[in-house]
Design a protein around this motif. Sequence first.
Motif, PDB file in Angstrom:
ATOM      1  N   SER A 255      20.594  -1.613  -1.441  1.00  0.00           N
ATOM      2  CA  SER A 255      19.653  -1.629  -2.555  1.00  0.00           C
ATOM      3  C   SER A 255      19.672  -2.952  -3.293  1.00  0.00           C
ATOM      4  O   SER A 255      20.444  -3.857  -2.977  1.00  0.00           O
ATOM      5  CB  SER A 255      19.981  -0.494  -3.538  1.00  0.00           C
TER       6      SER A 255
ATOM      7  N   CYS B  78      10.254   1.407  -6.780  1.00  0.00           N
ATOM      8  CA  CYS B  78      10.441   0.691  -8.052  1.00  0.00           C
ATOM      9  C   CYS B  78      10.340  -0.830  -7.888  1.00  0.00           C
ATOM     10  O   CYS B  78      10.305  -1.354  -6.780  1.00  0.00           O
ATOM     11  CB  CYS B  78      11.785   1.005  -8.700  1.00  0.00           C
ATOM     12  N   ILE B  79      10.323  -1.511  -9.020  1.00  0.00           N
ATOM     13  CA  ILE B  79      10.414  -2.962  -9.036  1.00  0.00           C
ATOM     14  C   ILE B  79      11.205  -3.407 -10.253  1.00  0.00           C
ATOM     15  O   ILE B  79      11.068  -2.840 -11.342  1.00  0.00           O
ATOM     16  CB  ILE B  79       9.029  -3.643  -9.007  1.00  0.00           C
TER      17      ILE B  79
ATOM     18  N   SER C 230      12.082  -8.002  -7.446  1.00  0.00           N
ATOM     19  CA  SER C 230      12.782  -7.327  -6.349  1.00  0.00           C
ATOM     20  C   SER C 230      11.872  -6.965  -5.187  1.00  0.00           C
ATOM     21  O   SER C 230      12.351  -6.562  -4.131  1.00  0.00           O
ATOM     22  CB  SER C 230      13.486  -6.066  -6.865  1.00  0.00           C
ATOM     23  N   ASN C 231      10.577  -7.070  -5.366  1.00  0.00           N
ATOM     24  CA  ASN C 231       9.632  -6.929  -4.261  1.00  0.00           C
ATOM     25  C   ASN C 231       8.315  -7.560  -4.694  1.00  0.00           C
ATOM     26  O   ASN C 231       8.225  -8.155  -5.776  1.00  0.00           O
ATOM     27  CB  ASN C 231       9.468  -5.470  -3.817  1.00  0.00           C
TER      28      ASN C 231
ATOM     29  N   ASN D 129      16.574  -0.906  -7.750  1.00  0.00           N
ATOM     30  CA  ASN D 129      15.395  -0.794  -6.886  1.00  0.00           C
ATOM     31  C   ASN D 129      15.880  -0.383  -5.502  1.00  0.00           C
ATOM     32  O   ASN D 129      16.555  -1.150  -4.825  1.00  0.00           O
ATOM     33  CB  ASN D 129      14.668  -2.141  -6.829  1.00  0.00           C
TER      34      ASN D 129
ATOM     35  N   HIS E  88      11.684  -2.886 -15.807  1.00  0.00           N
ATOM     36  CA  HIS E  88      11.769  -2.003 -14.636  1.00  0.00           C
ATOM     37  C   HIS E  88      10.608  -1.023 -14.653  1.00  0.00           C
ATOM     38  O   HIS E  88      10.302  -0.414 -15.685  1.00  0.00           O
ATOM     39  CB  HIS E  88      13.084  -1.225 -14.633  1.00  0.00           C
TER      40      HIS E  88
ATOM     41  N   ARG F 140       9.111   2.253 -12.342  1.00  0.00           N
ATOM     42  CA  ARG F 140       9.730   3.210 -11.417  1.00  0.00           C
ATOM     43  C   ARG F 140       8.732   3.937 -10.519  1.00  0.00           C
ATOM     44  O   ARG F 140       7.633   4.297 -10.949  1.00  0.00           O
ATOM     45  CB  ARG F 140      10.514   4.257 -12.222  1.00  0.00           C
TER      46      ARG F 140
ATOM     47  N   ASN G 136       3.889   1.148  -9.599  1.00  0.00           N
ATOM     48  CA  ASN G 136       5.154   1.861  -9.795  1.00  0.00           C
ATOM     49  C   ASN G 136       4.997   2.704 -11.059  1.00  0.00           C
ATOM     50  O   ASN G 136       5.549   2.376 -12.119  1.00  0.00           O
ATOM     51  CB  ASN G 136       6.311   0.863  -9.932  1.00  0.00           C
TER      52      ASN G 136
END
Length: 282
Positions: A157, A2-3, A185-186, A113, A73, A75, A26
């Motif tokens: 996480s 996810c992000i 988040s990435n 994430n 988000h 997934r 994702n």
Amino acid sequence: MCIIAYSPKNTPIPSRERREQMFRRNPDGAGFMFAVNDHVHIEKGFMSFDAMEKRLSEIAAEYDLTALPVVLHYRIGTHGGNTPGNTHPFSITSNRKMLKKLVLDTRFAVAHNGIIHGIVPQKGYSDTQEYIVRRLSRIRRPFTSDILSQIAVETGSKFAFMYGNGDVQLVGAITKDEGDGCYYSNMSYIPDVYVERRSAWERFVLPYMPEDRMLPLNDDIVIDSKGNLHDGAEYCMDVYGRIYAYDENGDPVLTRGTHLLLSGMCRSSAFDDGAYEDDYPW
């Protein structure tokens, strides 16, 4: 894995190009949340990029999203099935039915994430949902810095927590992109990031990397021979691209049939002859 993409108040949400990139890498469903009128508004369950974009466009005609804190988000499913109800974000509640709702207003919500190990979800639920019910819903809010640190340590996480008043708490390595002012988040929002990483690896690391040096895979996802996804923090890779799992003593042990999952592209590991092989073109 996810992000999470978070745009603070007075910051535009990520560009359409970046949103498309995040969904492509994702692809198991998407959702968003924003704080307005002292509540968090959640909409999710968008199983196609066009569906998500259409709804974002409608929301933008009603609200000035630039003026509000917004979390998107996208997934990659790990537990519970790739269903609309298992997409993020979620209200933080012990009511399992609320976790499946696709449109709702709540006082406190979260997007996640990562993979939470050591927790076995009920059938049809994800590890995130199970963690919300068993752990997060039982903690007094607002979360203190000590609580956030505990969450980070026990899950390994990344989380984005949003309150109805617009406050947002980030857990884990969710970093700001100075180009657009949003937090991610990435790096799967950046086009060709993995191609660039592979190129950098071959040019700057491989020629100088000792034979016995191991590269930690903290920010990657590993897929085993059964198709299960694992947090890269439990693995490392040698100079030939072979993947090792850390045993109970923290020593690397060569795996068989595992791959490094890079947004749909797999780098194969564990060849009996020790050779390096690409399953898919980079």
